[in-house]
Motif scaffolding. Structure first.
Motif, mmCIF file in Angstrom:
data_model
loop_
_atom_site.group_PDB
_atom_site.id
_atom_site.type_symbol
_atom_site.label_atom_id
_atom_site.label_comp_id
_atom_site.label_asym_id
_atom_site.label_seq_id
_atom_site.Cartn_x
_atom_site.Cartn_y
_atom_site.Cartn_z
ATOM 1 N N ARG A 101 12.698 2.749 2.632
ATOM 2 C CA ARG A 101 12.527 1.945 1.423
ATOM 3 C C ARG A 101 13.086 0.537 1.624
ATOM 4 O O ARG A 101 12.466 -0.453 1.221
ATOM 5 C CB ARG A 101 13.219 2.648 0.255
ATOM 6 N N ASP A 102 14.244 0.420 2.276
ATOM 7 C CA ASP A 102 14.839 -0.896 2.536
ATOM 8 C C ASP A 102 13.983 -1.709 3.502
ATOM 9 O O ASP A 102 13.816 -2.917 3.334
ATOM 10 C CB ASP A 102 16.259 -0.752 3.080
ATOM 11 N N ARG A 109 11.006 -3.036 1.638
ATOM 12 C CA ARG A 109 11.422 -4.130 0.763
ATOM 13 C C ARG A 109 11.593 -5.428 1.554
ATOM 14 O O ARG A 109 11.176 -6.498 1.123
ATOM 15 C CB ARG A 109 12.726 -3.761 0.051
ATOM 16 N N ASP A 140 8.170 -6.835 2.429
ATOM 17 C CA ASP A 140 7.559 -7.472 1.252
ATOM 18 C C ASP A 140 8.155 -8.837 0.998
ATOM 19 O O ASP A 140 7.443 -9.778 0.645
ATOM 20 C CB ASP A 140 7.719 -6.582 0.024
ATOM 21 N N ARG A 141 9.472 -8.956 1.173
ATOM 22 C CA ARG A 141 10.126 -10.259 0.978
ATOM 23 C C ARG A 141 9.664 -11.261 2.028
ATOM 24 O O ARG A 141 9.461 -12.434 1.727
ATOM 25 C CB ARG A 141 11.641 -10.109 1.043
#
Length: 151
Positions: free
Chosen positions: A139-140, A143, A146-147
């Motif tokens: 999940r990290d 993320r 995506d950033r």
């Protein structure tokens, strides 16, 4: 479309705590004030689970707040509620649920287009601690990707 069709109450911890194997959609046997509270969005399934009693499958520990306009006809907030499934689905869930390590967890409550409250349940197997760490790591990483893509 009414506002009631937009009800979607989720159990966010279920996918973190369990490997979800099979999903089913079940009806709920509710009282009049319970469906009115669900349509207002006042239900919680975070700590709930499903278990077999006598002939049927019941959802336990599901909290549906008392209806604000109810009188002495109001319901008990954490009573056991029967899930409505076909005999074939019940038989399959009972066989798998009796095996060690398997459980039946509710994933979400929603109101369908006809106005009936439904529960999405899943046959699940508990995750180990290292599986949960892998989930957090994935999940990290997603993320961070995506950033990076937004920049």
């Amino acid at each position: 479309m009414t506002l009631a069709a937009n009800i979607n109450i989720k159990n966010k911890r279920a996918s973190f705590e369990y490997h979800l194997l099979d999903k089913y959609v079940a009806g709920l046997q509710l009282l009049g004030t319970e469906i009115k509270s669900i349509r207002e969005g006042k239900a919680n399934i975070n700590d709930s689970f499903c278990a077999f009693f006598e002939k049927g499958l019941y959802i336990r520990n599901m909290h549906i707040a008392e209806y604000s306009h109810g009188s002495f006809y109001n319901h008990e907030a954490k009573r056991d509620r029967q899930l409505l499934l076909t005999k074939r689905e019940l038989k399959k869930l009972r066989a798998k649920g009796d095996e060690k390590g398997f459980t039946i967890v509710p994933l979400r409550i929603f109101v369908n287009e006809r106005g009936f409250a439904k529960v999405e349940i899943a046959l699940a197997q508990g995750k180990k601690d290292f599986d949960k760490r892998d989930t957090i790591k994935d999940r990290d990483a997603k993320r961070e990707l995506d950033r990076a893509m937004k920049r």
